[in-house]
Design an enzyme around this catalytic site. Sequence first.
Site, PDB file in Angstrom:
ATOM      1  N   CYS A 119       3.647  -5.747  -8.223  1.00  0.00           N
ATOM      2  CA  CYS A 119       3.358  -4.768  -7.168  1.00  0.00           C
ATOM      3  C   CYS A 119       1.990  -5.037  -6.551  1.00  0.00           C
ATOM      4  CB  CYS A 119       3.443  -3.362  -7.753  1.00  0.00           C
ATOM      5  SG  CYS A 119       3.222  -2.059  -6.531  1.00  0.00           S
ATOM      6  N   CYS A 120       0.971  -5.288  -7.407  1.00  0.00           N
ATOM      7  CA  CYS A 120      -0.367  -5.602  -6.884  1.00  0.00           C
ATOM      8  C   CYS A 120      -0.346  -6.899  -6.073  1.00  0.00           C
ATOM      9  CB  CYS A 120      -1.373  -5.720  -8.026  1.00  0.00           C
ATOM     10  SG  CYS A 120      -2.007  -4.145  -8.633  1.00  0.00           S
ATOM     11  N   CYS A 201      -4.679   3.075  -6.292  1.00  0.00           N
ATOM     12  CA  CYS A 201      -3.445   3.655  -5.758  1.00  0.00           C
ATOM     13  C   CYS A 201      -3.092   4.932  -6.530  1.00  0.00           C
ATOM     14  CB  CYS A 201      -2.303   2.662  -5.903  1.00  0.00           C
ATOM     15  SG  CYS A 201      -2.488   1.204  -4.868  1.00  0.00           S
ATOM     16  N   CYS A 204      -1.191   4.762  -9.931  1.00  0.00           N
ATOM     17  CA  CYS A 204      -1.845   3.980 -10.990  1.00  0.00           C
ATOM     18  C   CYS A 204      -3.261   4.474 -11.283  1.00  0.00           C
ATOM     19  CB  CYS A 204      -1.882   2.510 -10.605  1.00  0.00           C
ATOM     20  SG  CYS A 204      -0.241   1.821 -10.341  1.00  0.00           S
ATOM     21  N   CYS A 227      -6.926  -5.881 -10.210  1.00  0.00           N
ATOM     22  CA  CYS A 227      -5.787  -5.987  -9.298  1.00  0.00           C
ATOM     23  C   CYS A 227      -5.204  -7.381  -9.263  1.00  0.00           C
ATOM     24  CB  CYS A 227      -6.209  -5.672  -7.873  1.00  0.00           C
ATOM     25  SG  CYS A 227      -7.107  -4.167  -7.701  1.00  0.00           S
TER      26      CYS A 227
HETATM   27  S1  SF4 Z   1      -2.397  -0.351  -8.106  1.00  0.00           S
HETATM   28 FE1  SF4 Z   1      -0.281   0.297  -8.656  1.00  0.00          FE
HETATM   29  S2  SF4 Z   1       0.740   0.993  -6.777  1.00  0.00           S
HETATM   30 FE2  SF4 Z   1      -1.168  -0.093  -6.218  1.00  0.00          FE
HETATM   31  S3  SF4 Z   1      -0.489  -2.134  -5.741  1.00  0.00           S
HETATM   32 FE3  SF4 Z   1      -1.116  -2.162  -7.913  1.00  0.00          FE
HETATM   33  S4  SF4 Z   1       0.707  -1.634  -9.135  1.00  0.00           S
HETATM   34 FE4  SF4 Z   1       1.145  -1.174  -6.957  1.00  0.00          FE
END
Ligand code: SF4
Length: 243
Positions: A119-120, A201, A204, A227
Site C-alpha cells: 500500500c505504501c 495516514c 495506520c 514508509c
Molecule cells: S501509511 Fe497505511 S494507508 Fe498510508 S500508504 Fe502506507 S499502508 Fe497505505
Amino acid sequence: MLDDTLDSRAARLNDRYRHHAATEVLRRAVSDPDLGRVALVSSFGAESVVLLHMVSRVAPGLPVLFIDTQMLFPETLEYQRDVSARLGLTNVQVIRADQTQVARQDPDGTLHQFDANACCDLRKTVPLEGALSGYDAWITGRKRFQNNDRAALEFFEPEPPSRLRINPLAHWRAEDVQEYMVENNLPRHPLVAKGYPSIGCAPCTSPVKPGEDPRAGRWRGSDKTECGIHFIGGKIVRGKVPA
Ligand code: SF4
C-alpha cells in the site's frame, strides 16, 4: 580533479556545512550548484511546519511536494491548505498515485490491512519517485532523535544512483522543534492536541499515550517503522539506507 561520485559530493557538502545551523543549511542548499534542482517533500504532519516556515523565508517558490495518499486525515488536508496560504508558499504540488494503478491494486481501499508495504509503495513511494525524477536533491524533515535508524543522520545523504537527500533538522532535538514553533507562532496540526505526535495516514496512525515513543502510533502492532521512501539503484529499499 574533483571526485564527483555521489558519496564524495555528500561528504563534501557535509564538510562544507558541518558547523551551519539548519536555516543556513537550507538557505545555501537551495542555491548551491553542488545540489542542482531541489524540492522539499512535506507530509504537512505534526512537525512539518518548521521546515515549511524556513522555506517560506528563504525560497517561497521552492517546489513543495505533498503526497496525498488519499488515506490521510481530513484535518491534514485542511492543514495543508491553511499552512500553504498562511506561509505564502507559491509552489505546493499535490502528488497522488496513478488512479488506474489504485483501481487495479487497491480497488476497495483495504490493501493497507493485509499488505501495508504494498500500500505504501502504491500510494507513497512510487508516486514520490515519479515526482522526484526531475530533481537532483530533496529536503526532508528527518531528525536523529526520531528512531535508532536515524541516529547517524547527516545533513546530506547520498541516495543512489544520483540523488542527494538534505536533512537540515538532522541535529535538532524534540525541544528545538517545539521552541521554533512557539517562537515563530506557527499553526499546529490540529491532531497533535488530540494525542497524535506523529501523523501519517488515518488507517495506520493511532494516538500515543504519555511516555510512549512519539512514533509508537505509526503502524502500531507491526514491525513497520518507515514508509519505504528510499531508493537504491532505482529500486525501493526499506528501512535504513546503507551508507
Ligand atoms: S501509511 Fe497505511 S494507508 Fe498510508 S500508504 Fe502506507 S499502508 Fe497505505
